[in-house]
Design a protein around this motif. Sequence first.
Motif, mmCIF file in Angstrom:
data_model
loop_
_atom_site.group_PDB
_atom_site.id
_atom_site.type_symbol
_atom_site.label_atom_id
_atom_site.label_comp_id
_atom_site.label_asym_id
_atom_site.label_seq_id
_atom_site.Cartn_x
_atom_site.Cartn_y
_atom_site.Cartn_z
ATOM 1 N N ALA A 22 -3.080 64.042 111.354
ATOM 2 C CA ALA A 22 -2.135 64.775 110.498
ATOM 3 C C ALA A 22 -1.586 63.908 109.370
ATOM 4 O O ALA A 22 -1.596 64.310 108.195
ATOM 5 N N LEU A 23 -1.126 62.702 109.690
ATOM 6 C CA LEU A 23 -0.518 61.855 108.672
ATOM 7 C C LEU A 23 -1.555 61.394 107.656
ATOM 8 O O LEU A 23 -1.297 61.390 106.440
ATOM 9 N N LEU A 24 -2.750 61.013 108.122
ATOM 10 C CA LEU A 24 -3.809 60.578 107.217
ATOM 11 C C LEU A 24 -4.191 61.691 106.247
ATOM 12 O O LEU A 24 -4.455 61.444 105.065
ATOM 13 N N HIS A 25 -4.203 62.920 106.749
ATOM 14 C CA HIS A 25 -4.540 64.074 105.916
ATOM 15 C C HIS A 25 -3.507 64.254 104.812
ATOM 16 O O HIS A 25 -3.857 64.458 103.635
ATOM 17 N N VAL A 26 -2.243 64.161 105.166
ATOM 18 C CA VAL A 26 -1.165 64.334 104.190
ATOM 19 C C VAL A 26 -1.226 63.249 103.122
ATOM 20 O O VAL A 26 -1.101 63.524 101.920
ATOM 21 N N VAL A 27 -1.440 62.003 103.552
ATOM 22 C CA VAL A 27 -1.478 60.878 102.609
ATOM 23 C C VAL A 27 -2.626 61.038 101.614
ATOM 24 O O VAL A 27 -2.445 60.860 100.403
ATOM 25 N N LEU A 28 -3.806 61.383 102.118
ATOM 26 C CA LEU A 28 -4.949 61.543 101.220
ATOM 27 C C LEU A 28 -4.745 62.715 100.274
ATOM 28 O O LEU A 28 -5.027 62.623 99.071
ATOM 29 N N GLU A 29 -4.234 63.819 100.790
ATOM 30 C CA GLU A 29 -4.043 65.007 99.958
ATOM 31 C C GLU A 29 -3.117 64.715 98.781
ATOM 32 O O GLU A 29 -3.329 65.194 97.662
ATOM 33 N N LYS A 30 -2.100 63.896 99.012
ATOM 34 C CA LYS A 30 -1.156 63.564 97.946
ATOM 35 C C LYS A 30 -1.799 62.707 96.854
ATOM 36 O O LYS A 30 -1.324 62.690 95.721
ATOM 37 N N ARG A 31 -2.868 62.010 97.202
ATOM 38 C CA ARG A 31 -3.505 61.115 96.233
ATOM 39 C C ARG A 31 -4.660 61.775 95.481
ATOM 40 O O ARG A 31 -5.119 61.243 94.471
ATOM 41 N N LEU A 32 -5.132 62.917 95.955
ATOM 42 C CA LEU A 32 -6.203 63.610 95.244
ATOM 43 C C LEU A 32 -5.648 64.212 93.949
ATOM 44 O O LEU A 32 -4.541 64.746 93.946
ATOM 45 N N ALA A 50 -18.011 60.600 92.999
ATOM 46 C CA ALA A 50 -17.526 59.842 94.145
ATOM 47 C C ALA A 50 -17.680 60.645 95.441
ATOM 48 O O ALA A 50 -18.056 60.088 96.483
ATOM 49 N N TYR A 51 -17.397 61.935 95.380
ATOM 50 C CA TYR A 51 -17.601 62.782 96.561
ATOM 51 C C TYR A 51 -19.058 62.735 96.993
ATOM 52 O O TYR A 51 -19.363 62.611 98.187
ATOM 53 N N TYR A 52 -19.963 62.834 96.046
ATOM 54 C CA TYR A 52 -21.389 62.767 96.365
ATOM 55 C C TYR A 52 -21.723 61.421 97.000
ATOM 56 O O TYR A 52 -22.496 61.356 97.969
ATOM 57 N N GLY A 53 -21.134 60.348 96.478
ATOM 58 C CA GLY A 53 -21.395 59.026 97.009
ATOM 59 C C GLY A 53 -20.940 58.853 98.435
ATOM 60 O O GLY A 53 -21.443 57.964 99.153
ATOM 61 N N PRO A 101 -23.814 55.180 93.180
ATOM 62 C CA PRO A 101 -23.610 54.277 94.318
ATOM 63 C C PRO A 101 -23.198 55.036 95.578
ATOM 64 O O PRO A 101 -22.373 55.944 95.503
ATOM 65 N N PRO A 102 -23.788 54.675 96.724
ATOM 66 C CA PRO A 102 -23.402 55.308 97.986
ATOM 67 C C PRO A 102 -22.327 54.497 98.706
ATOM 68 O O PRO A 102 -22.270 53.272 98.592
ATOM 69 N N CYS A 103 -21.479 55.179 99.433
ATOM 70 C CA CYS A 103 -20.523 54.514 100.308
ATOM 71 C C CYS A 103 -21.284 53.880 101.470
ATOM 72 O O CYS A 103 -22.104 54.541 102.108
ATOM 73 N N THR A 104 -21.024 52.618 101.726
ATOM 74 C CA THR A 104 -21.702 51.926 102.828
ATOM 75 C C THR A 104 -20.769 51.647 104.001
ATOM 76 O O THR A 104 -21.220 51.239 105.068
ATOM 77 N N ASP A 105 -19.474 51.854 103.806
ATOM 78 C CA ASP A 105 -18.503 51.643 104.885
ATOM 79 C C ASP A 105 -18.171 52.988 105.512
ATOM 80 O O ASP A 105 -17.205 53.641 105.142
ATOM 81 N N LEU A 106 -19.014 53.398 106.451
ATOM 82 C CA LEU A 106 -18.869 54.700 107.102
ATOM 83 C C LEU A 106 -18.327 54.527 108.516
ATOM 84 O O LEU A 106 -18.450 53.451 109.107
ATOM 85 N N TRP A 196 -13.087 54.687 99.952
ATOM 86 C CA TRP A 196 -14.201 54.859 99.023
ATOM 87 C C TRP A 196 -13.739 55.466 97.701
ATOM 88 O O TRP A 196 -14.071 54.972 96.622
ATOM 89 N N LEU A 197 -12.949 56.539 97.776
ATOM 90 C CA LEU A 197 -12.442 57.164 96.558
ATOM 91 C C LEU A 197 -11.576 56.185 95.772
ATOM 92 O O LEU A 197 -11.605 56.152 94.533
ATOM 93 N N ASP A 198 -10.817 55.373 96.481
ATOM 94 C CA ASP A 198 -9.997 54.350 95.835
ATOM 95 C C ASP A 198 -10.880 53.353 95.092
ATOM 96 O O ASP A 198 -10.594 52.981 93.944
ATOM 97 N N SER A 199 -11.951 52.936 95.738
ATOM 98 C CA SER A 199 -12.843 51.951 95.115
ATOM 99 C C SER A 199 -13.521 52.512 93.871
ATOM 100 O O SER A 199 -13.908 51.756 92.974
ATOM 101 N N GLN A 200 -13.652 53.827 93.823
ATOM 102 C CA GLN A 200 -14.257 54.490 92.655
ATOM 103 C C GLN A 200 -13.216 54.871 91.601
ATOM 104 O O GLN A 200 -13.545 55.506 90.595
ATOM 105 N N GLU A 201 -11.966 54.522 91.893
ATOM 106 C CA GLU A 201 -10.850 54.712 90.941
ATOM 107 C C GLU A 201 -10.688 56.170 90.506
ATOM 108 O O GLU A 201 -10.528 56.476 89.323
#
Length: 204
Positions: A22-32, A50-53, A101-106, A196-201
């Motif tokens: 729940a908390l992780l979802h809220v935090v990410l949603e606020k940053r999108l 970035a989503y594709y990556g 570029p693909p995300c490699t930290d899965l 990943w999204l952060d790394s893609q700015e």
Amino acid sequence: MHSQAHDVDAPSLLEALRAGTALLHVVLEKRLPFFSERLDAHWYERLLRAYYGFYRPMEAALYDSDLIPDGFDQAMRVKTPTLVSDLHALGLSDATIHTLPPCTDLPRLDTPAACLGALYVLEGATLGGQVLRREMAQRLGLDADNGAAFLDVYGAETGRRWTDFLDFLGRQPLDTPARQRAVDAARSTFSCFEQWLDSQEVLL
């Protein structure tokens, strides 16, 4: 496996996943940035890249694992092809898409429970699609035909497919340790996606 008697008072898989993310979802949603006044067509395209990556290697890892329990309708739920179609609509060639570029930290997807946790995040991400699509249509003039199909990937089927997925989750006979593995994988999926999204700015 723990006996059923040991798990009588344990939360269901869905309850555990909801509470654990729940908390992780809220935090990410606020940053999108979908509702940011600063979001423009260029930022949107970078966001979709970035989503594709993330989705391409994530879905490949999931669906190539052979660990997803029977009953998951993979063919109807894979989302990478829709992202490719959107990127084409935004003017990217196959060659350009291939070099993104693909995300490699899965997250580790080494058990059926871990796969279920990751799927919970990916399927849950479809629920706000209609709102996002309306916002992008109003803000950027985008719809399903010119670059925003992914945002509402299931369209009118969204509610039914979510219910079907919850039914699928509810049929999985996971004991307490397995439920925890599912929660850990769901949390890791959120974290990997945000990093990943952060790394893609592309985040706020």
